[in-house]
Design a protein around this motif. Structure first.
Motif, PDB file in Angstrom:
ATOM      1  N   UNK A 664       0.838  -1.210   0.000  1.00 54.61           N
ATOM      2  CA  UNK A 664       0.000   0.000   0.000  1.00 54.61           C
ATOM      3  C   UNK A 664       0.864   1.248   0.000  1.00 54.61           C
ATOM      4  N   UNK A 665       2.034   1.145   0.610  1.00 57.22           N
ATOM      5  CA  UNK A 665       2.925   2.301   0.702  1.00 57.22           C
ATOM      6  C   UNK A 665       4.330   1.801   0.989  1.00 57.22           C
ATOM      7  N   UNK A 666       5.300   2.447   0.354  1.00 60.01           N
ATOM      8  CA  UNK A 666       6.698   2.081   0.575  1.00 60.01           C
ATOM      9  C   UNK A 666       7.550   3.333   0.465  1.00 60.01           C
ATOM     10  N   UNK A 667       8.587   3.369   1.282  1.00 62.59           N
ATOM     11  CA  UNK A 667       9.463   4.534   1.270  1.00 62.59           C
ATOM     12  C   UNK A 667      10.900   4.095   1.494  1.00 62.59           C
ATOM     13  N   UNK A 668      11.767   4.512   0.597  1.00 61.99           N
ATOM     14  CA  UNK A 668      13.207   4.335   0.763  1.00 61.99           C
ATOM     15  C   UNK A 668      13.759   5.696   1.173  1.00 61.99           C
ATOM     16  N   UNK A 669      14.258   5.772   2.423  1.00 58.54           N
ATOM     17  CA  UNK A 669      14.682   7.071   2.939  1.00 58.54           C
ATOM     18  C   UNK A 669      15.668   6.884   4.094  1.00 58.54           C
ATOM     19  N   UNK A 670      16.960   7.161   3.850  1.00 57.47           N
ATOM     20  CA  UNK A 670      17.470   7.734   2.608  1.00 57.47           C
ATOM     21  C   UNK A 670      17.958   6.673   1.629  1.00 57.47           C
ATOM     22  N   UNK A 671      18.013   7.096   0.375  1.00 61.07           N
ATOM     23  CA  UNK A 671      18.702   6.349  -0.678  1.00 61.07           C
ATOM     24  C   UNK A 671      19.969   7.129  -0.986  1.00 61.07           C
ATOM     25  N   UNK A 672      21.106   6.506  -0.759  1.00 54.72           N
ATOM     26  CA  UNK A 672      22.386   7.180  -0.979  1.00 54.72           C
ATOM     27  C   UNK A 672      22.756   7.136  -2.457  1.00 54.72           C
ATOM     28  N   UNK A 673      23.189   8.291  -2.974  1.00 50.94           N
ATOM     29  CA  UNK A 673      23.663   8.368  -4.364  1.00 50.94           C
ATOM     30  C   UNK A 673      25.179   8.336  -4.329  1.00 50.94           C
ATOM     31  N   UNK A 674      25.758   7.310  -4.910  1.00 50.02           N
ATOM     32  CA  UNK A 674      27.202   7.115  -4.911  1.00 50.02           C
ATOM     33  C   UNK A 674      27.815   7.792  -6.138  1.00 50.02           C
ATOM     34  N   UNK A 675      29.132   7.889  -6.213  1.00 52.59           N
ATOM     35  CA  UNK A 675      29.760   8.496  -7.396  1.00 52.59           C
ATOM     36  C   UNK A 675      29.358   7.775  -8.679  1.00 52.59           C
ATOM     37  N   UNK A 676      29.430   8.499  -9.777  1.00 53.52           N
ATOM     38  CA  UNK A 676      28.999   7.973 -11.069  1.00 53.52           C
ATOM     39  C   UNK A 676      29.662   6.625 -11.366  1.00 53.52           C
ATOM     40  N   UNK A 677      28.819   5.674 -11.731  1.00 53.91           N
ATOM     41  CA  UNK A 677      29.301   4.335 -12.033  1.00 53.91           C
ATOM     42  C   UNK A 677      29.261   3.380 -10.861  1.00 53.91           C
ATOM     43  N   UNK A 678      28.990   3.906  -9.636  1.00 51.83           N
ATOM     44  CA  UNK A 678      28.986   3.052  -8.443  1.00 51.83           C
ATOM     45  C   UNK A 678      27.584   2.750  -7.913  1.00 51.83           C
ATOM     46  N   UNK A 679      26.543   3.340  -8.522  1.00 50.09           N
ATOM     47  CA  UNK A 679      25.183   2.981  -8.173  1.00 50.09           C
ATOM     48  C   UNK A 679      24.583   3.799  -7.048  1.00 50.09           C
ATOM     49  N   UNK A 680      23.536   3.240  -6.464  1.00 50.27           N
ATOM     50  CA  UNK A 680      22.840   3.839  -5.324  1.00 50.27           C
ATOM     51  C   UNK A 680      22.610   2.744  -4.291  1.00 50.27           C
ATOM     52  N   UNK A 681      22.360   3.157  -3.049  1.00 45.19           N
ATOM     53  CA  UNK A 681      22.156   2.179  -1.982  1.00 45.19           C
ATOM     54  C   UNK A 681      21.098   2.675  -1.008  1.00 45.19           C
ATOM     55  N   UNK A 682      20.105   1.854  -0.764  1.00 41.81           N
ATOM     56  CA  UNK A 682      19.108   2.163   0.258  1.00 41.81           C
ATOM     57  C   UNK A 682      19.664   1.786   1.617  1.00 41.81           C
ATOM     58  N   UNK A 683      19.544   2.700   2.592  1.00 41.13           N
ATOM     59  CA  UNK A 683      20.022   2.399   3.939  1.00 41.13           C
ATOM     60  C   UNK A 683      18.890   2.452   4.959  1.00 41.13           C
ATOM     61  N   UNK A 684      17.668   2.589   4.501  1.00 39.92           N
ATOM     62  CA  UNK A 684      16.500   2.448   5.366  1.00 39.92           C
ATOM     63  C   UNK A 684      15.281   2.313   4.473  1.00 39.92           C
ATOM     64  N   UNK A 685      14.283   1.596   4.948  1.00 39.42           N
ATOM     65  CA  UNK A 685      13.059   1.411   4.166  1.00 39.42           C
ATOM     66  C   UNK A 685      11.898   1.171   5.114  1.00 39.42           C
ATOM     67  N   UNK A 686      10.734   1.660   4.681  1.00 36.05           N
ATOM     68  CA  UNK A 686       9.495   1.490   5.442  1.00 36.05           C
ATOM     69  C   UNK A 686       8.409   1.052   4.478  1.00 36.05           C
ATOM     70  N   UNK A 687       7.726  -0.047   4.806  1.00 34.28           N
ATOM     71  CA  UNK A 687       6.709  -0.601   3.905  1.00 34.28           C
ATOM     72  C   UNK A 687       5.441  -0.903   4.693  1.00 34.28           C
ATOM     73  N   UNK A 688       4.295  -0.508   4.112  1.00 40.51           N
ATOM     74  CA  UNK A 688       2.980  -0.871   4.640  1.00 40.51           C
ATOM     75  C   UNK A 688       2.353  -1.840   3.644  1.00 40.51           C
ATOM     76  N   UNK A 689       1.931  -2.959   4.146  1.00 39.68           N
ATOM     77  CA  UNK A 689       1.453  -4.031   3.277  1.00 39.68           C
ATOM     78  C   UNK A 689       0.014  -4.398   3.637  1.00 39.68           C
ATOM     79  N   UNK A 690      -0.815  -4.636   2.608  1.00 34.85           N
ATOM     80  CA  UNK A 690      -2.181  -5.096   2.858  1.00 34.85           C
ATOM     81  C   UNK A 690      -2.135  -6.483   3.500  1.00 34.85           C
ATOM     82  N   UNK A 691      -2.981  -6.679   4.456  1.00 32.98           N
ATOM     83  CA  UNK A 691      -3.030  -7.970   5.159  1.00 32.98           C
ATOM     84  C   UNK A 691      -3.531  -9.040   4.198  1.00 32.98           C
TER      85      UNK A 691
END
Length: 691
Positions: A664-691
């Motif tokens: 129902x809802x998801x949040x990646x916060x923060x998502x770290x932006x690495x130098x060009x060519x090295x990608x991105x990395x999520x270091x926290x996430x929050x998810x609400x899921x339907x039962x």
């Protein structure tokens, strides 16, 4: 309620082309609400049969009056209930029992009036569900079809004689607005193919009504006046169908100044205000949203002239009045539309033709432009210049009394392949009428001109239709389980291990320093309970950190169930962002990219789209977030991996196509932006899921 094709045809017929109408509670007094529909229908030449219902009178305004619906010689296609609130439900039940197709309710006093009104409205909704009768309203001022003389309304504005027919269909939450548009449209030589006041939408809603008219060849576009988006799915379906049919939709929605709503416990809900989501909803479905009332009437010819697939981006301006053009350029500029200057090649062509060719952002012909030959020759060149996708001609004083000078050439150029629009600085009714008749988009004010052009250019082609899970109660996932959702859609995140309180320490699979966080579905915001400790440098420090986290929990969240700590390596990027996904009750799934950090909610530096989005669209979103500009290599700064960010934004948005994940809802916060060519990395996430 979903309509089958035969039901759609029946709805359109009964609503806009009824063969017979009953006016329940009609009055002989034309000054009263109950008397106006009879007067209007008779005067407009409605060819169908009109049955006034009033047991106290034998005749109403020269027509036979009937004591009841049952006494009529036929079942009317539509019944307009004009009686007070307390009589409405019995009247609707009577209509349903007789087999009436559509009943329109004038009275208010339903959900807007408190608990008793809510109950009345629910009773109406149940009648519609159980019997199949379609209900327009409550608080509907009626239906108008100028093509057939159907002026079935209690709106006093329709005392206006000779309502001109036209090509656009109007659907409005506000009943008074359909009258306002008719009077304003008549002054602008703009007619209508139909107007409907939908009121409270207890059954029929704007999207459903408009969708039922899409097969009508006389309707070429739609104007919507919206107070809310109560029936988003139907509006979404209509907008997509209108796009396929090549019929532009223009909307004016109230609520731009409303405070952002706290719609969820995530930052996404706080940052993405209700109106901002509505704005993304309109743009992503190809709807031109205007904010100036005159533009609601004036945008359709421009939207019709410019197919959504070839929406222009480069606007050229030619003028006979520098001041008037400056106003138009200002209004375009504050809406993000930049006026392009003529190229050197175009200026050379103008010079060779003996036409004004002064370099500048606007081609100002001054008084010389008020000659027919000068304006015509200039337009012929500008409309073939490759640097312009749309040409706007701004005409000064000559438009009022000498339209043959600068306005006539605009009319004659109306059929050229490149779109041409006009703004007249003086009040020039004759010139406006000539431009309107020729199909030239024309504007009476710089505000409406800028608003209309910006709204048309802001439209986007509808994307992929989402597939949503069955709605229901939601539960919060722990951060560890949230990473499982990110894994399912391919979003990279920092490695993590779980440690139970009181368990023996085991070697970590990554090096120190690390971060330790309480991990529990009961604690979505860990920092609020002292649940995050940073820069832990050794096994001993980690053991001490876990003891501290336990004490913090006992002190600040004693009732929370929490047995584990999540440990991750400390990481740092060139920047950080928030990527949020949520299923809005009206707009459906949205994806948001926002500046990260503690000021995210204050700055509201973000971009919003309907989900899912392709990587190309995610790249556009990145360009709209100001905080990310330094990561493009601005002024020698290190470049971030914005391409990886685009792929991640698109990946999170794919939750809209994964109903089995029940998000129902998801949040990646923060998502770290690495130098060009090295990608991105999520270091926290929050998810609400339907039962």
């Amino acid at each position: 309620m979903k309509l089958h094709n035969n039901s759609i045809a029946q709805l359109a017929q009964a609503l806009l082309h009824p063969a017979s109408i009953a006016l329940y509670g009609a009055s002989d007094d034309v000054s009263k609400m109950g008397g106006r529909p009879v007067q209007f229908l008779k005067r407009s030449g409605f060819a169908g049969r009109i049955y006034p219902i009033n047991p106290k009178r034998a005749e109403i305004q020269g027509l036979q009056s009937w004591p009841s619906l049952q006494s009529l010689p036929e079942v009317p296609d539509q019944v307009f209930v004009l009686t007070p609130t307390e009589t409405v439900i019995p009247a609707v039940r009577e209509c349903a029992a007789l087999g009436v197709k559509v009943v329109t309710i004038l009275a208010s006093g339903f959900s807007e009036s408190g608990t008793e009104g809510v109950q009345r409205e629910e009773e109406l909704r149940q009648i519609a569900l159980e019997t199949g009768i379609r209900i327009l309203g409550p608080s509907s001022l009626g239906v108008v079809n100028p093509r057939t003389g159907l002026v079935l309304t209690a709106n006093a504005a329709f005392a206006e004689p000779d309502i001109p027919p036209g090509k656009v269909f109007v659907a409005s939450h506000s009943g008074s607005m359909i009258g306002a548009l008719v009077s304003r449209g008549k002054a602008r030589c703009v007619g209508f193919a139909g107007l409907v006041s939908v009121g409270s939408e207890v059954d029929l809603n704007i999207g459903e009504i408009c969708a039922a008219t899409l097969d009508d060849p006389a309707i070429e576009g739609y104007l919507l006046f919206l107070e809310s988006m109560r029936h988003g799915p139907e509006l979404r379906a209509f907008a997509r169908a209108a796009h396929r049919a090549g019929k532009p939709v223009i909307a004016y929605k109230l609520g731009r100044s409303a405070a952002a709503a706290e719609m969820a416990t995530t930052h996404t809900g706080a940052i993405a205000g209700e109106d901002d989501i509505a704005d993304a909803f309109f743009k992503d479905l190809g709807i031109a949203r205007v904010g100036v009332l005159d533009a609601l009437l004036e945008t359709f010819p421009l939207a019709k002239r410019i197919p959504l697939e070839s929406a222009p981006k480069r606007v050229g301006v030619v003028t006979t009045t520098g001041g008037g053009a400056a106003m138009a350029v200002d209004e375009l500029g504050i809406r993000g539309v930049v006026v392009e200057p003529p190229s050197a090649e175009t200026l050379k062509r103008l010079e060779q033709a003996g036409l004004p060719c002064t370099p500048g952002r606007v081609l100002d012909m001054t008084l010389a432009g008020t000659k027919y030959e000068t304006m015509k020759g200039t337009l012929d060149i500008l409309l073939t210049a490759p640097e312009f996708d749309l040409v706007l001609a701004v005409v000064g004083s000559s438009a009022r009394f000498q339209p043959q000078l600068a306005v006539k050439p605009i009319v004659e150029c109306a059929g050229q392949p490149k779109p041409l629009a006009a703004m007249l600085v003086p009040d020039a009714p004759e010139a406006l009428a000539a431009l309107t008749a020729a199909g030239v988009p024309c504007f009476r004010s710089p505000e409406a001109c800028g608003d209309a052009i910006a709204a048309v250019l802001a439209r986007r082609q509808p994307g992929q239709e989402p597939m949503l899970p069955v709605p229901g109660p939601t539960l919060t996932l722990s951060e560890a389980d949230a990473y499982g959702i990110l894994d399912a859609v391919g979003v990279p995140h920092a490695p993590a291990v779980l440690r139970r309180f009181g368990s023996e320490a085991a070697p970590l699979p990554f090096a120190y320093p690390v971060v330790a966080k309480v991990c529990s579905a009961d604690i979505p915001h860990k920092t609020e309970v002292g649940g995050v400790l940073l820069n832990i440098g050794s096994d001993e420090e980690l053991a001490a950190a876990m003891a501290t986290l336990r004490r913090n929990l006992d002190d600040k969240a004693p009732k929370a169930k929490c047995d584990e700590v999540l440990v991750q390596p400390m990481q740092k990027g060139l920047g950080e962002v928030l990527v949020g996904y949520r299923v809005d009750a009206d707009a459906g799934p949205i994806i948001m990219l926002a500046a990260g950090g503690i000021w995210a909610e204050v700055a509201k530096d973000r971009s919003i789209r309907l989900a899912p989005v392709a990587v190309e669209t995610a790249r556009e979103m990145i360009l709209e977030v100001n905080a990310l500009k330094p990561l493009t290599g601005l002024r020698g700064k290190a470049r971030g991996d914005l391409e990886a960010l685009a792929h991640t934004v698109s990946a999170v948005s794919q939750l809209a196509l994964r109903p089995e994940l029940r998000v129902a809802e998801a949040e990646v916060n923060p998502l770290l932006i690495l130098p060009e060519g090295q990608g991105v990395t999520a270091v926290d996430a929050l998810v609400f899921q339907h039962v």
